[in-house]
Motif scaffolding. Structure first.
Motif, PDB file in Angstrom:
ATOM      1  N   THR A  18     180.211  52.662  70.493  1.00 24.11           N
ATOM      2  CA  THR A  18     179.459  53.190  69.374  1.00 24.11           C
ATOM      3  C   THR A  18     178.642  54.369  69.879  1.00 24.11           C
ATOM      4  N   ILE A  19     178.877  55.508  69.304  1.00 24.96           N
ATOM      5  CA  ILE A  19     178.119  56.696  69.692  1.00 24.96           C
ATOM      6  C   ILE A  19     176.922  56.788  68.766  1.00 24.96           C
ATOM      7  N   THR A  20     175.735  56.713  69.353  1.00 25.79           N
ATOM      8  CA  THR A  20     174.508  56.810  68.580  1.00 25.79           C
ATOM      9  C   THR A  20     173.934  58.199  68.805  1.00 25.79           C
ATOM     10  N   PRO A  21     174.109  59.087  67.852  1.00 25.80           N
ATOM     11  CA  PRO A  21     173.618  60.450  68.061  1.00 25.80           C
ATOM     12  C   PRO A  21     172.094  60.501  68.151  1.00 25.80           C
ATOM     13  N   THR A  22     171.619  61.283  69.089  1.00 25.08           N
ATOM     14  CA  THR A  22     170.176  61.511  69.207  1.00 25.08           C
ATOM     15  C   THR A  22     169.859  62.791  68.435  1.00 25.08           C
ATOM     16  N   ALA A  23     168.622  63.242  68.515  1.00 25.45           N
ATOM     17  CA  ALA A  23     168.198  64.397  67.727  1.00 25.45           C
ATOM     18  C   ALA A  23     169.116  65.608  67.932  1.00 25.45           C
ATOM     19  N   GLY A  24     169.538  65.854  69.148  1.00 22.08           N
ATOM     20  CA  GLY A  24     170.383  67.015  69.416  1.00 22.08           C
ATOM     21  C   GLY A  24     171.832  66.639  69.638  1.00 22.08           C
ATOM     22  N   GLY A  25     172.272  65.497  69.182  1.00 16.52           N
ATOM     23  CA  GLY A  25     173.633  65.028  69.438  1.00 16.52           C
ATOM     24  C   GLY A  25     173.618  63.997  70.549  1.00 16.52           C
ATOM     25  N   THR A  26     174.624  64.001  71.398  1.00 14.45           N
ATOM     26  CA  THR A  26     174.701  63.060  72.510  1.00 14.45           C
ATOM     27  C   THR A  26     173.620  63.379  73.528  1.00 14.45           C
ATOM     28  N   TYR A  27     173.016  62.347  74.079  1.00 11.54           N
ATOM     29  CA  TYR A  27     171.986  62.532  75.107  1.00 11.54           C
ATOM     30  C   TYR A  27     172.642  63.092  76.359  1.00 11.54           C
ATOM     31  N   THR A  28     172.182  64.240  76.835  1.00 13.39           N
ATOM     32  CA  THR A  28     172.866  64.922  77.933  1.00 13.39           C
ATOM     33  C   THR A  28     172.023  65.117  79.187  1.00 13.39           C
ATOM     34  N   LEU A  29     170.788  64.631  79.209  1.00 11.82           N
ATOM     35  CA  LEU A  29     169.950  64.802  80.396  1.00 11.82           C
ATOM     36  C   LEU A  29     170.337  63.746  81.422  1.00 11.82           C
ATOM     37  N   VAL A  30     171.203  64.123  82.361  1.00 10.48           N
ATOM     38  CA  VAL A  30     171.698  63.155  83.331  1.00 10.48           C
ATOM     39  C   VAL A  30     171.394  63.545  84.770  1.00 10.48           C
ATOM     40  N   GLU A  31     170.797  64.713  84.993  1.00  9.08           N
ATOM     41  CA  GLU A  31     170.439  65.089  86.350  1.00  9.08           C
ATOM     42  C   GLU A  31     169.090  65.785  86.370  1.00  9.08           C
ATOM     43  N   GLU A  32     168.473  65.790  87.546  1.00  6.11           N
ATOM     44  CA  GLU A  32     167.142  66.363  87.709  1.00  6.11           C
ATOM     45  C   GLU A  32     167.188  67.886  87.718  1.00  6.11           C
ATOM     46  N   GLY A  33     166.114  68.504  87.260  1.00  4.06           N
ATOM     47  CA  GLY A  33     165.979  69.947  87.340  1.00  4.06           C
ATOM     48  C   GLY A  33     166.889  70.690  86.395  1.00  4.06           C
ATOM     49  N   ASN A  34     167.081  71.971  86.700  1.00  3.26           N
ATOM     50  CA  ASN A  34     167.882  72.834  85.842  1.00  3.26           C
ATOM     51  C   ASN A  34     169.308  73.015  86.351  1.00  3.26           C
ATOM     52  N   VAL A  35     169.767  72.115  87.195  1.00  5.82           N
ATOM     53  CA  VAL A  35     171.131  72.212  87.714  1.00  5.82           C
ATOM     54  C   VAL A  35     172.113  71.644  86.705  1.00  5.82           C
ATOM     55  N   GLU A  36     173.361  72.075  86.797  1.00  6.01           N
ATOM     56  CA  GLU A  36     174.396  71.570  85.894  1.00  6.01           C
ATOM     57  C   GLU A  36     175.650  71.264  86.698  1.00  6.01           C
TER      58      GLU A  36
END
Length: 191
Positions: A18-36
């Protein structure tokens, strides 16, 4: 129902994510800082938490990143637990993930793994269930002095838990068959 996953219980195999959308869609904060270094994707409708994904991909509950604040790469402790148990991160019950995270916050001062090393399975495997229970136990006499101190702190912490009141859906105190208030005592055994 993938026949290769026949050893997995019916619940993970049969219930769609079940995908529960958050305010901006899927929660994407999975790592520290501004790295991707990591990308977040929603699983396809036919995928399950126990389904295999790409070689570098794995399923993970949003709860772990959003509420528990796990970050990638996983710490040495978390990666070590997953590797020792031969489990993919999503194969652990969410309460177990919460315990690992609480332990990290209270006791770990380790350095996060910064290189790509397969320390634990990225997909669900049966290997964990093929081992005996004894293979996951540690005898007190094999603990170092520092480990004994940490274990004593953990036992003291657990002993400080207060009994939980059972309540009805309406919020009233639940009673046992003799009309006494029901409590859930924290369970701990010294072994």
């Amino acid at each position: 129902m993938d026949p290769q996953l026949s050893w997995v219980g019916p619940e993970p195999r049969g219930i769609a994510s079940t995908i529960t959308p958050t305010a901006g869609g899927t929660y994407t904060l999975v790592e520290e800082g501004n790295v991707e270094n990591w990308e977040v994707y929603c699983p396809a409708e036919e995928k399950r938490v126990c389904s295999p994904y790409s070689d570098d991909g794995f399923a993970m509950y949003e709860f772990a990143f959003k509420d528990l604040k796990f970050r990638l790469p996983f710490s040495n402790l978390a990666a070590g637990v997953f590797g020792w148990l031969h489990l993919a991160p999503s194969q652990l019950h969410q309460n177990s993930l919460a315990f690992i995270r609480a332990f990290e916050i209270l006791y770990e001062h380790g350095v996060q793994v910064t290189r790509r090393v397969a320390q634990f399975p990225l997909k669900w495997t049966r290997r964990h269930f093929d081992g005996s229970t004894d293979s996951y136990l540690t005898k007190d006499e094999t603990l170092s002095k520092d480990e004994r101190v940490g274990l004593d702190k953990l036992k003291k912490f657990v002993d400080s838990f207060k009994p939980t009141r059972y309540v009805t859906k309406a919020g009233a105190q639940a009673l046992d068959s003799k009309g006494r208030p029901r409590f859930c005592q924290p369970a701990r055994k010294d072994s």
